[in-house]
Design an enzyme around this catalytic site. Structure first.
Site, PDB file in Angstrom:
ATOM      1  N   ASN A 168      15.804  -7.808  10.051  1.00 21.31           N
ATOM      2  CA  ASN A 168      14.472  -8.314   9.746  1.00 21.31           C
ATOM      3  C   ASN A 168      14.233  -8.129   8.257  1.00 21.31           C
ATOM      4  O   ASN A 168      14.309  -7.019   7.742  1.00 21.31           O
ATOM      5  CB  ASN A 168      13.452  -7.495  10.561  1.00 21.31           C
ATOM      6  N   ARG A 219      10.929   7.041  -1.126  1.00 19.16           N
ATOM      7  CA  ARG A 219      12.368   7.041  -1.392  1.00 19.16           C
ATOM      8  C   ARG A 219      12.707   6.706  -2.848  1.00 19.16           C
ATOM      9  O   ARG A 219      13.817   6.923  -3.296  1.00 19.16           O
ATOM     10  CB  ARG A 219      13.068   6.062  -0.424  1.00 19.16           C
ATOM     11  N   ASN A 256      14.011  -0.016  -1.579  1.00 17.27           N
ATOM     12  CA  ASN A 256      13.412   1.245  -1.141  1.00 17.27           C
ATOM     13  C   ASN A 256      13.778   2.411  -2.045  1.00 17.27           C
ATOM     14  O   ASN A 256      13.115   3.435  -2.043  1.00 17.27           O
ATOM     15  CB  ASN A 256      13.836   1.577   0.287  1.00 17.27           C
ATOM     16  N   GLN A 281      -6.044  -0.155   2.339  1.00 17.04           N
ATOM     17  CA  GLN A 281      -5.541   0.621   3.485  1.00 17.04           C
ATOM     18  C   GLN A 281      -5.587   2.083   3.035  1.00 17.04           C
ATOM     19  O   GLN A 281      -4.739   2.528   2.260  1.00 17.04           O
ATOM     20  CB  GLN A 281      -4.103   0.208   3.824  1.00 17.04           C
ATOM     21  N   ALA A 338       0.809  -1.228   0.000  1.00 19.50           N
ATOM     22  CA  ALA A 338       0.000   0.000   0.000  1.00 19.50           C
ATOM     23  C   ALA A 338       0.839   1.274   0.000  1.00 19.50           C
ATOM     24  O   ALA A 338       0.315   2.359  -0.212  1.00 19.50           O
ATOM     25  CB  ALA A 338      -0.942   0.001   1.206  1.00 19.50           C
TER      26      ALA A 338
HETATM   27  C1  UD1 Z   1      10.301  -2.792   6.954  1.00 24.55           C
HETATM   28  C2  UD1 Z   1      10.406  -3.256   8.407  1.00 24.55           C
HETATM   29  C3  UD1 Z   1      11.876  -3.452   8.774  1.00 24.55           C
HETATM   30  C4  UD1 Z   1      12.520  -4.430   7.795  1.00 24.55           C
HETATM   31  C5  UD1 Z   1      12.313  -3.990   6.336  1.00 24.55           C
HETATM   32  C6  UD1 Z   1      12.741  -5.102   5.392  1.00 24.55           C
HETATM   33  C7  UD1 Z   1       8.542  -2.195   9.580  1.00 24.55           C
HETATM   34  C8  UD1 Z   1       8.113  -1.126  10.506  1.00 24.55           C
HETATM   35  N1  UD1 Z   1       9.825  -2.261   9.287  1.00 24.55           N
HETATM   36  O1  UD1 Z   1      10.936  -1.504   6.876  1.00 24.55           O
HETATM   37  O2  UD1 Z   1      11.983  -3.972  10.093  1.00 24.55           O
HETATM   38  O3  UD1 Z   1      13.910  -4.523   8.063  1.00 24.55           O
HETATM   39  O4  UD1 Z   1      10.911  -3.745   6.077  1.00 24.55           O
HETATM   40  O5  UD1 Z   1      12.692  -4.707   4.058  1.00 24.55           O
HETATM   41  O6  UD1 Z   1       7.711  -3.023   9.169  1.00 24.55           O
HETATM   42  N2  UD1 Z   1       3.355  -0.708   3.635  1.00 24.55           N
HETATM   43  C9  UD1 Z   1       1.985  -0.679   3.590  1.00 24.55           C
HETATM   44  N3  UD1 Z   1       1.312   0.195   4.406  1.00 24.55           N
HETATM   45  C10 UD1 Z   1       1.958   0.998   5.287  1.00 24.55           C
HETATM   46  C11 UD1 Z   1       3.377   0.962   5.328  1.00 24.55           C
HETATM   47  C12 UD1 Z   1       4.036   0.099   4.504  1.00 24.55           C
HETATM   48  O7  UD1 Z   1       1.356  -1.402   2.822  1.00 24.55           O
HETATM   49  O8  UD1 Z   1       1.262   1.737   6.010  1.00 24.55           O
HETATM   50  C13 UD1 Z   1       4.053  -1.647   2.738  1.00 24.55           C
HETATM   51  C14 UD1 Z   1       4.954  -0.974   1.731  1.00 24.55           C
HETATM   52  O9  UD1 Z   1       4.276  -0.746   0.501  1.00 24.55           O
HETATM   53  C15 UD1 Z   1       6.101  -1.957   1.560  1.00 24.55           C
HETATM   54  C16 UD1 Z   1       6.115  -2.725   2.861  1.00 24.55           C
HETATM   55  O10 UD1 Z   1       4.906  -2.449   3.525  1.00 24.55           O
HETATM   56  O11 UD1 Z   1       5.858  -2.862   0.499  1.00 24.55           O
HETATM   57  C17 UD1 Z   1       7.287  -2.325   3.763  1.00 24.55           C
HETATM   58  O12 UD1 Z   1       7.212  -0.930   4.018  1.00 24.55           O
HETATM   59  P1  UD1 Z   1       8.519  -0.032   3.988  1.00 24.55           P
HETATM   60  O13 UD1 Z   1       8.100   1.363   4.252  1.00 24.55           O
HETATM   61  O14 UD1 Z   1       9.311  -0.311   2.784  1.00 24.55           O
HETATM   62  O15 UD1 Z   1       9.265  -0.591   5.295  1.00 24.55           O
HETATM   63  P2  UD1 Z   1      10.814  -0.501   5.613  1.00 24.55           P
HETATM   64  O16 UD1 Z   1      11.144   0.846   6.104  1.00 24.55           O
HETATM   65  O17 UD1 Z   1      11.600  -1.020   4.493  1.00 24.55           O
HETATM   66 CA    CA Z   2      11.136  -1.702   2.461  1.00 29.25          CA
END
Ligand code: UD1
Ligand code: CA
Length: 457
Positions: free
Chosen positions: A170, A16, A228, A73, A11
């Site tokens: 993670n 970045r 990212n 979402q 979502a």
């Molecule tokens: C996340 C993890 C981190 C891990 C990393 C691995 C969290 C808080 N952190 O960080 O521990 O090391 O992935 O790659 O989970 N997304 C949604 N809705 C939201 C937020 C995010 O659908 O409200 C989705 C994004 O589209 C993405 C994924 O979740 O595909 C991960 O989100 P992202 O913001 O990339 O998390 P990271 O900062 O990479």
């Molecule tokens: Ca990510």
């Protein structure tokens, strides 16, 4: 057997990436990241797949289609909040839930399966897929206690100095006991640096409740990388590319220089075909056996038969038969159908044309909007004149026709079976079969003309 579910997080906007295109739709080796993830999940036995969509929801849905259910979402409040959106689809169900991010396109289905197996074997409530990163910056760190048990995950931005030194990260892929997941999610707060509901906080919550938490550490960080930004995108592309090339080589395809060979994820190639350097093969292309492709050739969405040679050329959205020779420097444009044993030589462009078995256009031709029969010879420099500035018209060249060099076939026009067109003709009317058509001014030789010119003293 335990029921299994999967939730794919897709979502986010992907700030970045600095892009108009939503992050999970950025392609890696020609396929959007989220599609790689879905395809890998699909190789497992999974009851329900729920994709969480938000930014670009419609576009993600168009891409993934009916391979998944969707939950919207509307506000991106964090990964825990994202998973919560699957509640209507999954809450109350017994089983194992795989959660995976839409931006980790390289995680293989084997690794997902190993994670699920460990999770179920240990009867854990949560199992994290972890990896050791040389440069863990940006990732959540896996914090273990003195017994080596996982205690919690700390996000990079929330980590203290000693936590920042931890290399175990993670990967964003987890297995949960489905019931435990949804009950723990209700307890996640957004009291952190980013003010977000973090999915990894579920780990600490379950641990505090005395539940079994395990981790599966893969030895291949590359596989788990989260994309990212564009730097990571190019790194993911390189890993995926070499994985694809290796698969083809193991299947019996020779790739003389894998470093300069770009083959997209869904391309299929049969045995003993050789791919020379600088070649890109894209889309849904299929290449038969014992073909020679390249060097410096671009092929997209084509079907190519056995024993065909394509050198220094471009071919898109067309079918090309067996024993065909194309190039160097030919351009096969969309909707062309090149039959077996055809020869298309240098500087020949074919567009939306059927080119019959055994026919040849060996040099410098444009054949567009045409139906060319069998055993036709198109002489050097001859073209179809298919366009009047407004509309396109069809040229029909029947079996066995011989078109002399530098002829213009002004469409709509038909050259009958076995006819000859004299070199240099501009044909505007149909030519009957077996006829010779000459359509050019007669040659006039003016004797001594130059000698008698006044300025010639
Ligand atoms: C996340 C993890 C981190 C891990 C990393 C691995 C969290 C808080 N952190 O960080 O521990 O090391 O992935 O790659 O989970 N997304 C949604 N809705 C939201 C937020 C995010 O659908 O409200 C989705 C994004 O589209 C993405 C994924 O979740 O595909 C991960 O989100 P992202 O913001 O990339 O998390 P990271 O900062 O990479
Ligand atoms: Ca990510």
């Amino acid at each position: 057997m335990t029921n299994r579910y999967a939730i794919i997080l897709a979502a986010g906007q992907g700030t970045r990436m600095k892009s108009k295109l939503y992050k999970v739709l950025h392609p890696v080796c020609g396929k959007p990241m989220v599609q790689h993830v879905i395809d890998h999940v699909n190789e497992l036995k999974i009851e329900d797949i729920v994709t969480i969509i938000g930014h670009g929801a419609e576009k993600v849905q168009d891409q993934v289609g009916n391979l998944s259910q969707y939950a919207l979402q509307t506000e991106q409040l964090g990964t825990a909040h994202a998973v919560m959106q699957a509640e209507a689809a999954l809450a109350g169900k017994e089983g194992t839930t795989l959660v995976i991010c839409g931006d980790t396109p390289l995680i293989k289905s084997d690794t997902m399966q190993a994670l699920i197996d460990l999770h179920e074997e240990k009867q854990a409530k949560a199992t994290i897929l972890t990896a050791s990163a040389q440069n863990p910056a940006g990732y959540g760190r896996v914090i273990r206690n003195s017994d080596g048990e996982v205690e919690k995950i700390v996000e990079h931005k929330d980590a203290n100095e000693s936590e920042l030194k931890v290399k175990e990260i993670n990967t964003g892929t987890y297995c949960f006991d489905n019931m435990a997941l949804f009950s723990a999610l209700k307890k996640v707060s957004n009291d952190n640096v980013q003010g977000e509901y973090y999915l990894p906080d579920v780990i600490e919550i379950l641990k505090a409740e005395g539940e079994i938490i395990t981790a599966y550490e893969t030895d291949d960080f590359g596989e788990t990388m989260g994309v990212n930004d564009r730097v990571a995108l190019s790194q993911a592309e390189a890993i995926m590319r070499s994985r694809i090339n290796e698969k083809h080589m193991r299947n019996g395809v020779t790739i003389t220089d894998p470093a300069s060979t770009y083959i997209e994820a869904d391309v299929t190639i049969e045995q003993d075909t050789v791919i020379y350097p600088g070649t890109m093969i894209m889309g849904s292309t299929h290449i038969g056996r014992e073909c020679l492709i390249g060097p410096h050739t671009e092929i997209k969405d084509c079907r190519i038969g056995d024993h065909t040679v394509l050198r220094q050329s471009v071919a898109h959205d067309s079918s090309i038969g067996a024993e065909v020779k194309i190039g160097p420097f030919a351009h096969i444009r969309p909707q062309s159908e090149i039959m077996d044993e055809v020869k298309i030589g240098n500087f020949v462009e074919i567009k939306k044309a059927v080119f019959g078995t055994g026919s040849k256009a060996s040099h410098l031709s444009y054949i567009g909007d045409a139906e060319v029969g069998k055993d036709v010879n198109i002489g050097c420099g001859s073209i179809t004149v298919n366009y009047d500035g407004k509309n396109k018209f069809l040229t029909k060249i029947e079996d066995g026709v011989f078109v002399g060099c530098n002829s213009n076939l002004v469409a709509p026009v038909t050259i009958g079976k076995g006819a000859y067109v004299a070199a240099g003709s501009t044909i505007t009317e149909d030519v009957p079969g077996e006829a010779l058509s000459i359509a050019r001014a007669r040659q006039v030789n003016k004797e001594d003309y130059v000698k008698n010119l006044k300025f010639n003293k």
